[in-house]
Design a protein around this motif. Structure first.
Motif, PDB file in Angstrom:
ATOM      1  N   LEU A  17       0.833  -1.199   0.000  1.00 12.78           N
ATOM      2  CA  LEU A  17       0.000   0.000   0.000  1.00 12.78           C
ATOM      3  C   LEU A  17       0.870   1.253   0.000  1.00 12.78           C
ATOM      4  CD1 LEU A  17      -2.787  -1.015   2.543  1.00 12.78           C
ATOM      5  CD2 LEU A  17      -3.085  -0.649   0.093  1.00 12.78           C
ATOM      6  N   ARG A  18       1.981   1.211   0.736  1.00  9.88           N
ATOM      7  CA  ARG A  18       2.920   2.338   0.767  1.00  9.88           C
ATOM      8  C   ARG A  18       3.437   2.631  -0.630  1.00  9.88           C
ATOM      9  NH1 ARG A  18       7.925   3.176  -1.473  1.00  9.88           N
ATOM     10  NH2 ARG A  18       9.131   4.673  -0.292  1.00  9.88           N
ATOM     11  N   ASP A  19       3.820   1.588  -1.369  1.00  5.71           N
ATOM     12  CA  ASP A  19       4.343   1.766  -2.726  1.00  5.71           C
ATOM     13  C   ASP A  19       3.294   2.380  -3.652  1.00  5.71           C
ATOM     14  OD1 ASP A  19       6.600   0.569  -1.726  1.00  5.71           O
ATOM     15  OD2 ASP A  19       6.224  -1.388  -2.640  1.00  5.71           O
ATOM     16  N   ILE A  20       2.049   1.956  -3.497  1.00  3.56           N
ATOM     17  CA  ILE A  20       0.954   2.493  -4.318  1.00  3.56           C
ATOM     18  C   ILE A  20       0.733   3.974  -3.994  1.00  3.56           C
ATOM     19  CG2 ILE A  20      -1.536   2.353  -4.725  1.00  3.56           C
ATOM     20  CD1 ILE A  20      -1.233  -0.725  -4.276  1.00  3.56           C
ATOM     21  N   VAL A  21       0.744   4.312  -2.700  1.00  3.31           N
ATOM     22  CA  VAL A  21       0.568   5.704  -2.281  1.00  3.31           C
ATOM     23  C   VAL A  21       1.640   6.600  -2.895  1.00  3.31           C
ATOM     24  CG1 VAL A  21       0.767   7.256  -0.295  1.00  3.31           C
ATOM     25  CG2 VAL A  21      -0.681   5.229  -0.139  1.00  3.31           C
ATOM     26  N   ILE A  22       2.900   6.183  -2.776  1.00  2.00           N
ATOM     27  CA  ILE A  22       4.006   7.001  -3.281  1.00  2.00           C
ATOM     28  C   ILE A  22       3.905   7.173  -4.790  1.00  2.00           C
ATOM     29  CG2 ILE A  22       6.509   7.179  -3.521  1.00  2.00           C
ATOM     30  CD1 ILE A  22       5.373   7.647  -0.688  1.00  2.00           C
ATOM     31  N   SER A  23       3.535   6.118  -5.507  1.00  6.42           N
ATOM     32  CA  SER A  23       3.428   6.198  -6.966  1.00  6.42           C
ATOM     33  C   SER A  23       2.375   7.211  -7.397  1.00  6.42           C
ATOM     34  CB  SER A  23       3.102   4.819  -7.545  1.00  6.42           C
ATOM     35  OG  SER A  23       4.195   3.935  -7.382  1.00  6.42           O
ATOM     36  N   PHE A  24       1.224   7.213  -6.714  1.00  7.48           N
ATOM     37  CA  PHE A  24       0.184   8.162  -7.086  1.00  7.48           C
ATOM     38  C   PHE A  24       0.540   9.584  -6.666  1.00  7.48           C
ATOM     39  CE2 PHE A  24      -2.339   4.321  -7.734  1.00  7.48           C
ATOM     40  CZ  PHE A  24      -2.988   4.665  -8.912  1.00  7.48           C
ATOM     41  N   LEU A  25       1.322   9.729  -5.606  1.00  9.92           N
ATOM     42  CA  LEU A  25       1.802  11.057  -5.233  1.00  9.92           C
ATOM     43  C   LEU A  25       2.732  11.608  -6.307  1.00  9.92           C
ATOM     44  CD1 LEU A  25       2.535  10.801  -1.404  1.00  9.92           C
ATOM     45  CD2 LEU A  25       0.774  12.154  -2.520  1.00  9.92           C
ATOM     46  N   VAL A  26       3.633  10.763  -6.817  1.00  6.94           N
ATOM     47  CA  VAL A  26       4.540  11.186  -7.885  1.00  6.94           C
ATOM     48  C   VAL A  26       3.745  11.641  -9.099  1.00  6.94           C
ATOM     49  CG1 VAL A  26       6.260  10.380  -9.548  1.00  6.94           C
ATOM     50  CG2 VAL A  26       6.490   9.769  -7.150  1.00  6.94           C
ATOM     51  N   ALA A  27       2.737  10.843  -9.471  1.00  7.26           N
ATOM     52  CA  ALA A  27       1.954  11.144 -10.668  1.00  7.26           C
ATOM     53  C   ALA A  27       1.116  12.399 -10.497  1.00  7.26           C
ATOM     54  CB  ALA A  27       1.048   9.957 -11.002  1.00  7.26           C
ATOM     55  N   GLY A  28       0.475  12.560  -9.337  1.00  4.01           N
ATOM     56  CA  GLY A  28      -0.483  13.637  -9.166  1.00  4.01           C
ATOM     57  C   GLY A  28       0.100  14.948  -8.701  1.00  4.01           C
ATOM     58  N   ARG A  29       1.190  14.906  -7.963  1.00  9.29           N
ATOM     59  CA  ARG A  29       1.763  16.137  -7.423  1.00  9.29           C
ATOM     60  C   ARG A  29       2.668  16.826  -8.430  1.00  9.29           C
ATOM     61  NH1 ARG A  29       6.941  16.875  -4.979  1.00  9.29           N
ATOM     62  NH2 ARG A  29       7.042  18.614  -3.515  1.00  9.29           N
ATOM     63  N   ASP A  30       3.637  16.120  -8.925  1.00 14.28           N
ATOM     64  CA  ASP A  30       4.704  16.764  -9.688  1.00 14.28           C
ATOM     65  C   ASP A  30       4.328  17.063 -11.132  1.00 14.28           C
ATOM     66  OD1 ASP A  30       6.100  16.592  -7.377  1.00 14.28           O
ATOM     67  OD2 ASP A  30       7.492  15.041  -8.027  1.00 14.28           O
ATOM     68  N   THR A  31       3.554  16.185 -11.765  1.00 15.24           N
ATOM     69  CA  THR A  31       3.272  16.388 -13.190  1.00 15.24           C
ATOM     70  C   THR A  31       2.358  17.593 -13.421  1.00 15.24           C
ATOM     71  OG1 THR A  31       1.497  14.743 -13.020  1.00 15.24           O
ATOM     72  CG2 THR A  31       3.636  13.977 -13.820  1.00 15.24           C
ATOM     73  N   VAL A  32       1.295  17.718 -12.632  1.00 17.93           N
ATOM     74  CA  VAL A  32       0.385  18.853 -12.784  1.00 17.93           C
ATOM     75  C   VAL A  32       1.101  20.160 -12.465  1.00 17.93           C
ATOM     76  CG1 VAL A  32      -1.682  19.964 -11.843  1.00 17.93           C
ATOM     77  CG2 VAL A  32      -1.724  17.525 -12.401  1.00 17.93           C
ATOM     78  N   ALA A  33       1.872  20.163 -11.388  1.00 18.94           N
ATOM     79  CA  ALA A  33       2.621  21.372 -11.014  1.00 18.94           C
ATOM     80  C   ALA A  33       3.625  21.752 -12.088  1.00 18.94           C
ATOM     81  CB  ALA A  33       3.331  21.149  -9.679  1.00 18.94           C
ATOM     82  N   SER A  34       4.300  20.771 -12.658  1.00 19.59           N
ATOM     83  CA  SER A  34       5.277  21.030 -13.719  1.00 19.59           C
ATOM     84  C   SER A  34       4.594  21.626 -14.949  1.00 19.59           C
ATOM     85  CB  SER A  34       6.000  19.741 -14.101  1.00 19.59           C
ATOM     86  OG  SER A  34       6.855  19.941 -15.200  1.00 19.59           O
ATOM     87  N   GLY A  35       3.470  21.026 -15.354  1.00 21.18           N
ATOM     88  CA  GLY A  35       2.751  21.519 -16.518  1.00 21.18           C
ATOM     89  C   GLY A  35       2.258  22.945 -16.339  1.00 21.18           C
ATOM     90  N   LEU A  36       1.750  23.281 -15.152  1.00 17.20           N
ATOM     91  CA  LEU A  36       1.262  24.637 -14.892  1.00 17.20           C
ATOM     92  C   LEU A  36       2.403  25.653 -14.844  1.00 17.20           C
ATOM     93  CD1 LEU A  36      -1.484  23.905 -12.206  1.00 17.20           C
ATOM     94  CD2 LEU A  36      -1.856  24.912 -14.469  1.00 17.20           C
ATOM     95  N   THR A  37       3.528  25.252 -14.283  1.00 16.38           N
ATOM     96  CA  THR A  37       4.680  26.158 -14.199  1.00 16.38           C
ATOM     97  C   THR A  37       5.145  26.579 -15.588  1.00 16.38           C
ATOM     98  OG1 THR A  37       5.405  25.150 -12.106  1.00 16.38           O
ATOM     99  CG2 THR A  37       7.044  26.410 -13.341  1.00 16.38           C
ATOM    100  N   SER A  38       5.321  25.606 -16.477  1.00 17.80           N
ATOM    101  CA  SER A  38       5.753  25.918 -17.844  1.00 17.80           C
ATOM    102  C   SER A  38       4.697  26.730 -18.582  1.00 17.80           C
ATOM    103  CB  SER A  38       6.027  24.619 -18.611  1.00 17.80           C
ATOM    104  OG  SER A  38       7.036  23.865 -17.976  1.00 17.80           O
ATOM    105  N   PHE A  39       3.426  26.435 -18.358  1.00 19.39           N
ATOM    106  CA  PHE A  39       2.333  27.126 -19.026  1.00 19.39           C
ATOM    107  C   PHE A  39       2.355  28.629 -18.700  1.00 19.39           C
ATOM    108  CE2 PHE A  39      -2.153  28.573 -18.907  1.00 19.39           C
ATOM    109  CZ  PHE A  39      -2.484  28.393 -20.239  1.00 19.39           C
ATOM    110  N   PHE A  40       2.485  28.967 -17.426  1.00 22.81           N
ATOM    111  CA  PHE A  40       2.463  30.380 -17.054  1.00 22.81           C
ATOM    112  C   PHE A  40       3.762  31.090 -17.434  1.00 22.81           C
ATOM    113  CE2 PHE A  40      -1.298  29.201 -14.717  1.00 22.81           C
ATOM    114  CZ  PHE A  40      -2.079  30.358 -14.800  1.00 22.81           C
ATOM    115  N   TRP A  41       4.862  30.360 -17.518  1.00 20.49           N
ATOM    116  CA  TRP A  41       6.093  30.976 -18.024  1.00 20.49           C
ATOM    117  C   TRP A  41       5.927  31.336 -19.507  1.00 20.49           C
ATOM    118  CZ3 TRP A  41       9.736  29.388 -21.758  1.00 20.49           C
ATOM    119  CH2 TRP A  41      10.885  30.185 -21.819  1.00 20.49           C
ATOM    120  N   LEU A  42       5.314  30.456 -20.272  1.00 23.71           N
ATOM    121  CA  LEU A  42       5.085  30.733 -21.693  1.00 23.71           C
ATOM    122  C   LEU A  42       4.073  31.869 -21.891  1.00 23.71           C
ATOM    123  CD1 LEU A  42       5.056  27.084 -23.059  1.00 23.71           C
ATOM    124  CD2 LEU A  42       6.593  28.908 -23.821  1.00 23.71           C
ATOM    125  N   LEU A  43       3.033  31.923 -21.063  1.00 27.44           N
ATOM    126  CA  LEU A  43       2.054  33.008 -21.172  1.00 27.44           C
ATOM    127  C   LEU A  43       2.709  34.366 -20.958  1.00 27.44           C
ATOM    128  CD1 LEU A  43      -1.280  31.945 -19.416  1.00 27.44           C
ATOM    129  CD2 LEU A  43      -0.695  31.874 -21.843  1.00 27.44           C
TER     130      LEU A  43
END
Length: 507
Positions: free
Chosen positions: A295-321
């Motif tokens: 369960l710990r491994d599953i939790v960490i995997s979804f944290l990686v997917a949900g936390r960093d990818t969305v934040a990364s995409g938004l950061t680049s988006f507003f830099w380009l804007l």
């Protein structure tokens, strides 16, 4: 009376003797490793390998991914091989389809990749193959595939924006000229959002004036050091350092301990609150799995997917804007048509609805275009199970690491045409309607059997944040002309963050 080295050694305090012995053993083993590396010569003497080993590429390129892009552009096939890493890297869409779909079974994540990320991700969905991967994917797809769940995700995103994100930014806007790191804000937002949706728990990271938590720092460090393992010229180096608990491996071990504490606390709290009737992903998995480590491994995997990818995409988006105010204006104009204009005070009356969001084609095109140039995951690797030949004629030997490179693919003229480096949302529109391309040409969300299950929810989160901030605030990037440089990691993190000055709109 005894003299010489043995007398000197025996006269030392016991703790110092232990320390001296450990240092001697470590130094001896490292010397032995260097001797072995010289014998087996893990890198050749070609120009590319010399440049990689000596990092001479950094005199011309700010990021490793930009150097790879340069090499892939020069290659007639869009494919290169880094001998020192035993890594075949491609930006050829036909090869990507071959790897992710046609010969999917021949290109698993592989034991080598699992070893590199095993301490952090364990047996989570992004680090396993076979039955374990199929089980986790089936469970996640049952949860993420329904319309009701997507509506639930939208409700959580809307709540986080209205009650936390907008108040936080408004408080900074009231302090004229106050600089805020928008990347940090997006990571906090994403972490709260993924925890509420996936685990039914609210960490409350997006609070006013909240300092960076130990978990945030530990998670970032663990991601960075795990990624550096993959860049090492030989796995023997980091494996020996891990065995001896030295240097970066010691730091990684300490960081993962903190990450583990958070995952354990989430599992314990979810179990205490009950999970049999809950909607979140963790509750669904807990109904089937009794193993807390799994369960710990599953939790960490979804944290990686949900936390960093969305934040990364938004950061680049507003830099380009910040560099393309005409795109920002077009998004505002579209939102006025779909949602109605903002009030006379300059404030949006409410967030867009789920249906309204689907009608904003230009907004979606702008986000897709942003991720074409700055994908949250810049490259992804598999390992070849048996000898194979890629569609472009490249021979791949069994055991070779094979990497497809979305960052480079977004910068290839042969894929996107002569304006490939231009930020141009219109390339995604046909008669004003958003029109996607082949996922093998644009593998930002992967493709084939491993295509991202959370794609739609990630897009909803990004579009909701983007439209809410664009309608309400004027956001000025402090250094808009400075191209991003990236910290080594599993996702694209901008070194130094995204410093901005925020003000309320008064149109």
């Amino acid at each position: 009376m005894e003299f010489g080295a043995s007398f000197w050694y025996k006269s030392l305090p016991t703790p110092f003797c232990i320390l001296f012995f450990s240092f001697t053993v470590s130094f001896t083993l490292l010397s032995l490793l260097l001797f072995i590396l010289r014998l087996i010569k893990p890198w050749c003497n070609c120009e590319i390998c010399r440049s990689y080993v000596t990092q001479s590429w950094s005199s011309e390129f700010d990021n490793l991914c930009d150097w790879y892009t340069h090499l892939l552009r020069k290659s007639p096939t869009g494919t290169i091989h880094i001998h020192v890493l035993s890594n075949t890297i491609t930006a050829n869409p036909e090869n990507v389809e071959h790897i992710l779909k046609t010969r999917f079974e021949n290109y698993p994540k592989g034991k080598s990749f699992s070893a590199i990320l095993g301490d952090l991700l364990g047996k989570g969905i992004f680090n396993v193959d076979g039955d374990s991967w199929k089980f986790q994917r089936k469970m996640a797809s049952l949860e993420l595939g329904s319309v009701s769940i997507r509506s639930y995700a939208f409700e959580i995103v809307s709540s986080e924006i209205q009650t936390r994100l907008i108040p936080l930014l408004s408080s900074h806007a009231a302090q004229k000229g106050n600089i805020l790191d928008l990347q940090d804000v997006f990571r906090r937002f994403s972490f709260d959002n993924i925890c509420r949706f996936s685990f039914g728990l609210d960490p409350g990271c997006l609070q006013l004036m909240l300092s960076i938590s130990d978990f945030d720092k530990a998670f970032d460090l663990a991601s960075k050091l795990s990624a550096e393992r993959a860049m090492a010229a030989s796995q023997l180096i980091w494996k020996l350092k891990r065995t001896l608990n030295l240097g970066t491996e010691k730091k990684l071990k300490q960081a993962i301990k903190i990450v583990d504490l958070l995952a354990e606390e989430m599992i314990k709290n979810r179990r205490k609150m009950g999970f049999s009737t809950q909607k979140d992903l963790l509750s669904r998995f807990m109904g089937t799995i009794d193993d807390d480590q799994y369960l710990r491994d599953i939790v960490i995997s979804f944290l990686v997917a949900g936390r960093d990818t969305v934040a990364s995409g938004l950061t680049s988006f507003f830099w380009l804007l910040a560099q393309h105010p005409e795109v920002e204006k077009a998004i505002r104009d579209e939102s006025d048509r779909v949602m109605g204009p903002v009030s006379q005070s300059g404030l949006a009356q409410e967030l867009s609805s789920f249906d309204q969001m689907r009608e904003m084609y230009y907004l979606q095109a702008a986000i897709y275009e942003s991720m074409r140039l700055y994908p949250p995951v810049q490259f992804d690797s598999k390992f070849c199970e048996e000898d194979d030949t890629l569609p472009d004629g490249t021979f791949v030997r069994k055991g070779t690491r094979v990497t497809y490179h979305p960052y480079a693919m977004g910068r290839m003229e042969r894929i996107w045409g002569p304006d490939h480096l231009k930020f141009k949302p219109e390339r995604w529109l046909q008669s004003g309607v958003f029109t996607p391309v082949s996922p093998f040409k644009y593998p930002v969300f992967q493709a084939g059997l491993r295509v991202c299950l959370g794609k739609e929810m990630a897009l909803v989160a990004m579009k909701s944040v983007a439209i809410s901030l664009i309608r309400r605030f004027d956001i000025q990037v402090v250094t808009p002309s400075q191209a991003p440089t990236f910290v080594p990691g599993l996702t694209a993190t901008v070194r130094g963050g995204l410093p901005v000055v925020i003000s309320e709109r008064r149109d």
